[in-house]
Design a protein around this motif. Structure first.
Motif, PDB file in Angstrom:
ATOM      1  N   GLY A  97      48.740  19.160  64.586  1.00 52.01           N
ATOM      2  CA  GLY A  97      49.049  19.084  66.008  1.00 52.01           C
ATOM      3  C   GLY A  97      48.445  20.198  66.835  1.00 52.01           C
ATOM      4  N   LEU A  98      47.472  20.939  66.286  1.00 52.27           N
ATOM      5  CA  LEU A  98      46.788  21.968  67.062  1.00 52.27           C
ATOM      6  C   LEU A  98      45.710  21.380  67.956  1.00 52.27           C
ATOM      7  CD1 LEU A  98      46.380  24.716  64.311  1.00 52.27           C
ATOM      8  CD2 LEU A  98      47.886  24.819  66.312  1.00 52.27           C
ATOM      9  N   ASP A  99      45.273  20.176  67.645  1.00 52.20           N
ATOM     10  CA  ASP A  99      44.262  19.471  68.421  1.00 52.20           C
ATOM     11  C   ASP A  99      44.667  18.005  68.471  1.00 52.20           C
ATOM     12  OD1 ASP A  99      42.007  18.984  69.899  1.00 52.20           O
ATOM     13  OD2 ASP A  99      40.580  19.332  68.272  1.00 52.20           O
ATOM     14  N   ARG A 100      44.145  17.277  69.449  1.00 54.30           N
ATOM     15  CA  ARG A 100      44.480  15.856  69.607  1.00 54.30           C
ATOM     16  C   ARG A 100      43.293  14.984  69.207  1.00 54.30           C
ATOM     17  NH1 ARG A 100      49.026  14.690  72.682  1.00 54.30           N
ATOM     18  NH2 ARG A 100      49.996  16.501  73.690  1.00 54.30           N
TER      19      ARG A 100
ATOM     20  N   LEU B 266      41.591   8.175  62.089  1.00 56.32           N
ATOM     21  CA  LEU B 266      41.572   9.426  62.833  1.00 56.32           C
ATOM     22  C   LEU B 266      40.139   9.843  63.172  1.00 56.32           C
ATOM     23  CD1 LEU B 266      43.905  11.225  63.699  1.00 56.32           C
ATOM     24  CD2 LEU B 266      43.466  12.658  61.688  1.00 56.32           C
ATOM     25  N   SER B 267      39.888  10.090  64.449  1.00 53.56           N
ATOM     26  CA  SER B 267      38.553  10.498  64.895  1.00 53.56           C
ATOM     27  C   SER B 267      38.656  11.606  65.928  1.00 53.56           C
ATOM     28  CB  SER B 267      37.788   9.318  65.517  1.00 53.56           C
ATOM     29  OG  SER B 267      37.521   8.322  64.547  1.00 53.56           O
ATOM     30  N   ARG B 268      37.704  12.525  65.843  1.00 56.25           N
ATOM     31  CA  ARG B 268      37.583  13.596  66.855  1.00 56.25           C
ATOM     32  C   ARG B 268      36.102  13.873  67.038  1.00 56.25           C
ATOM     33  NH1 ARG B 268      37.810  15.997  70.990  1.00 56.25           N
ATOM     34  NH2 ARG B 268      39.030  17.900  71.437  1.00 56.25           N
ATOM     35  N   HIS B 269      35.625  13.644  68.262  1.00 56.89           N
ATOM     36  CA  HIS B 269      34.210  13.796  68.559  1.00 56.89           C
ATOM     37  C   HIS B 269      34.007  14.892  69.601  1.00 56.89           C
ATOM     38  CE1 HIS B 269      33.871   9.252  67.436  1.00 56.89           C
ATOM     39  NE2 HIS B 269      34.023  10.034  66.389  1.00 56.89           N
ATOM     40  N   HIS B 270      32.834  15.514  69.564  1.00 57.86           N
ATOM     41  CA  HIS B 270      32.473  16.537  70.545  1.00 57.86           C
ATOM     42  C   HIS B 270      31.124  16.166  71.148  1.00 57.86           C
ATOM     43  CE1 HIS B 270      35.711  18.979  68.926  1.00 57.86           C
ATOM     44  NE2 HIS B 270      35.175  18.896  67.721  1.00 57.86           N
TER      45      HIS B 270
ATOM     46  N   ARG C 163      30.336  13.920  65.428  1.00 59.32           N
ATOM     47  CA  ARG C 163      31.525  13.239  64.912  1.00 59.32           C
ATOM     48  C   ARG C 163      32.212  14.171  63.908  1.00 59.32           C
ATOM     49  NH1 ARG C 163      31.046   7.871  66.438  1.00 59.32           N
ATOM     50  NH2 ARG C 163      28.945   7.229  67.041  1.00 59.32           N
ATOM     51  N   ALA C 164      33.046  15.060  64.439  1.00 60.61           N
ATOM     52  CA  ALA C 164      33.677  16.069  63.594  1.00 60.61           C
ATOM     53  C   ALA C 164      34.617  15.424  62.580  1.00 60.61           C
ATOM     54  CB  ALA C 164      34.434  17.072  64.462  1.00 60.61           C
ATOM     55  N   VAL C 165      35.388  14.454  63.022  1.00 62.15           N
ATOM     56  CA  VAL C 165      36.218  13.631  62.136  1.00 62.15           C
ATOM     57  C   VAL C 165      35.974  12.190  62.539  1.00 62.15           C
ATOM     58  CG1 VAL C 165      38.573  13.041  61.435  1.00 62.15           C
ATOM     59  CG2 VAL C 165      37.950  15.434  61.807  1.00 62.15           C
ATOM     60  N   ASP C 166      35.668  11.346  61.565  1.00 61.89           N
ATOM     61  CA  ASP C 166      35.146  10.016  61.893  1.00 61.89           C
ATOM     62  C   ASP C 166      35.862   8.922  61.098  1.00 61.89           C
ATOM     63  OD1 ASP C 166      33.511   8.153  63.102  1.00 61.89           O
ATOM     64  OD2 ASP C 166      31.826   8.471  61.739  1.00 61.89           O
ATOM     65  N   GLY C 167      36.957   8.406  61.664  1.00 62.16           N
ATOM     66  CA  GLY C 167      37.654   7.273  61.068  1.00 62.16           C
ATOM     67  C   GLY C 167      38.383   7.587  59.777  1.00 62.16           C
ATOM     68  N   VAL C 168      39.005   8.744  59.698  1.00 62.75           N
ATOM     69  CA  VAL C 168      39.661   9.186  58.467  1.00 62.75           C
ATOM     70  C   VAL C 168      41.067   8.591  58.345  1.00 62.75           C
ATOM     71  CG1 VAL C 168      40.756  11.223  57.423  1.00 62.75           C
ATOM     72  CG2 VAL C 168      38.358  11.301  58.113  1.00 62.75           C
TER      73      VAL C 168
ATOM     74  N   GLY D 139      33.833  19.018  58.962  1.00 60.94           N
ATOM     75  CA  GLY D 139      35.023  18.516  59.652  1.00 60.94           C
ATOM     76  C   GLY D 139      36.340  18.873  59.003  1.00 60.94           C
ATOM     77  N   LYS D 140      36.332  19.683  57.960  1.00 59.07           N
ATOM     78  CA  LYS D 140      37.554  20.002  57.235  1.00 59.07           C
ATOM     79  C   LYS D 140      38.586  20.700  58.124  1.00 59.07           C
ATOM     80  CE  LYS D 140      35.691  22.634  54.105  1.00 59.07           C
ATOM     81  NZ  LYS D 140      34.327  22.730  54.677  1.00 59.07           N
ATOM     82  N   SER D 141      38.165  21.748  58.799  1.00 57.85           N
ATOM     83  CA  SER D 141      39.100  22.503  59.637  1.00 57.85           C
ATOM     84  C   SER D 141      39.568  21.673  60.823  1.00 57.85           C
ATOM     85  CB  SER D 141      38.455  23.806  60.116  1.00 57.85           C
ATOM     86  OG  SER D 141      38.223  24.685  59.031  1.00 57.85           O
ATOM     87  N   THR D 142      38.668  20.890  61.406  1.00 57.68           N
ATOM     88  CA  THR D 142      39.057  20.015  62.509  1.00 57.68           C
ATOM     89  C   THR D 142      40.135  19.044  62.050  1.00 57.68           C
ATOM     90  OG1 THR D 142      36.871  20.152  63.530  1.00 57.68           O
ATOM     91  CG2 THR D 142      38.257  18.292  64.171  1.00 57.68           C
ATOM     92  N   LEU D 143      39.969  18.476  60.871  1.00 58.56           N
ATOM     93  CA  LEU D 143      40.975  17.560  60.337  1.00 58.56           C
ATOM     94  C   LEU D 143      42.310  18.268  60.182  1.00 58.56           C
ATOM     95  CD1 LEU D 143      41.923  14.921  59.027  1.00 58.56           C
ATOM     96  CD2 LEU D 143      41.010  15.775  56.856  1.00 58.56           C
TER      97      LEU D 143
END
Length: 242
Positions: free
Chosen positions: A57-60, A11-15, A23-28, A47-51
């Protein structure tokens, strides 16, 4: 076969981009078993809240996949994702997010009404949950007439009204004084004791101490795991440790 309530892979989410990339969430990777409470801790901005938003399902995610009770949810349409959140995930936020114009009981019953329950059934569920969190005497009060701790307990009752398989909490004691935080702490301990599945982001060591596992995040990644009880039986796990 192992059964997980929530499972994530890669799981990754970048801004941003280039030098400004975050890298808010990076390969979790994360698996949470039914009845398990997982606490996620770490410094602000790790990155806790982003995760948590991704798991609910609030963010993709930009990459990776998420499965809730075996069903992949990261590719759902907006309409399907909203339905999934309403029916399958309970959210508790630091800022409560109650509707100011609705009474406590109306706030709690709202998700049940949106899910198609009759007004009578929704009101009965809401009244029962408010009694359970010790607020039956405040059912007719607007949020503005409630203390912070009472509002958070209303939020927990609202999160439970559709009996979701997963409860996600983001800093549930962050806006509370010590006495109110203690009330919420007892409530989360009771939820854990009855076998609810919870993922809780927190800075509060007392809330963290109610977890079966404690996961530490830093710079968008999991860096440590501590098993606090034997309840998970080795079923829940995480991957991608630095």
């Amino acid at each position: 076969m192992n059964e997980y309530v929530i499972s994530a892979r890669g799981l990754s989410r970048h801004h941003g981009s280039g030098p400004a990339l975050v890298r808010a969430v990076d390969g979790v990777g994360l698996d949470v078993a039914a009845g398990e409470t997982v606490g996620i801790v770490g410094p602000s901005g790790c990155g806790k809240s982003t995760l948590l938003h991704l798991l609910g399902g609030l963010d993709r995610p930009d990459a990776g996949e998420i499965r809730l009770a075996g069903r992949r949810i990261d590719r759902l349409t907006e309409t399907a994702a909203a339905r999934m959140r309403r029916d399958r995930v309970g959210f508790v936020f630091q800022a409560f997010h109650l509707v100011d114009e609705l009474t406590a009981v109306e706030n709690v019953e709202l998700p049940a009404l949106l899910a198609g329950a009759s007004r009578r059934t929704a009101r009965r569920r809401a009244a029962h949950l408010l009694e359970r969190v010790g607020l039956s005497g405040r059912a007719g009060h607007l949020p503005g007439a409630l203390s912070g701790g009472q509002r958070q307990r209303v939020a927990v009752a609202r999160a439970l009204v559709n009996d979701p398989p997963l409860l996600l909490a983001d800093e549930p004691t962050g806006n509370l004084d010590s006495a109110a935080a203690a009330d919420v702490l007892r409530l989360f301990a009771a939820l854990r004791a009855e076998g609810r599945t919870l993922v809780v982001v927190t800075h509060d060591s007392r809330i963290a101490g109610t977890a079966d596992r404690l996961i530490t995040m830093r710079d968008g990644a999991f860096v440590d795991e501590t098993v606090l009880t034997g309840r998970s039986g080795g079923l829940g796990s995480l991957s991608g440790l630095a």
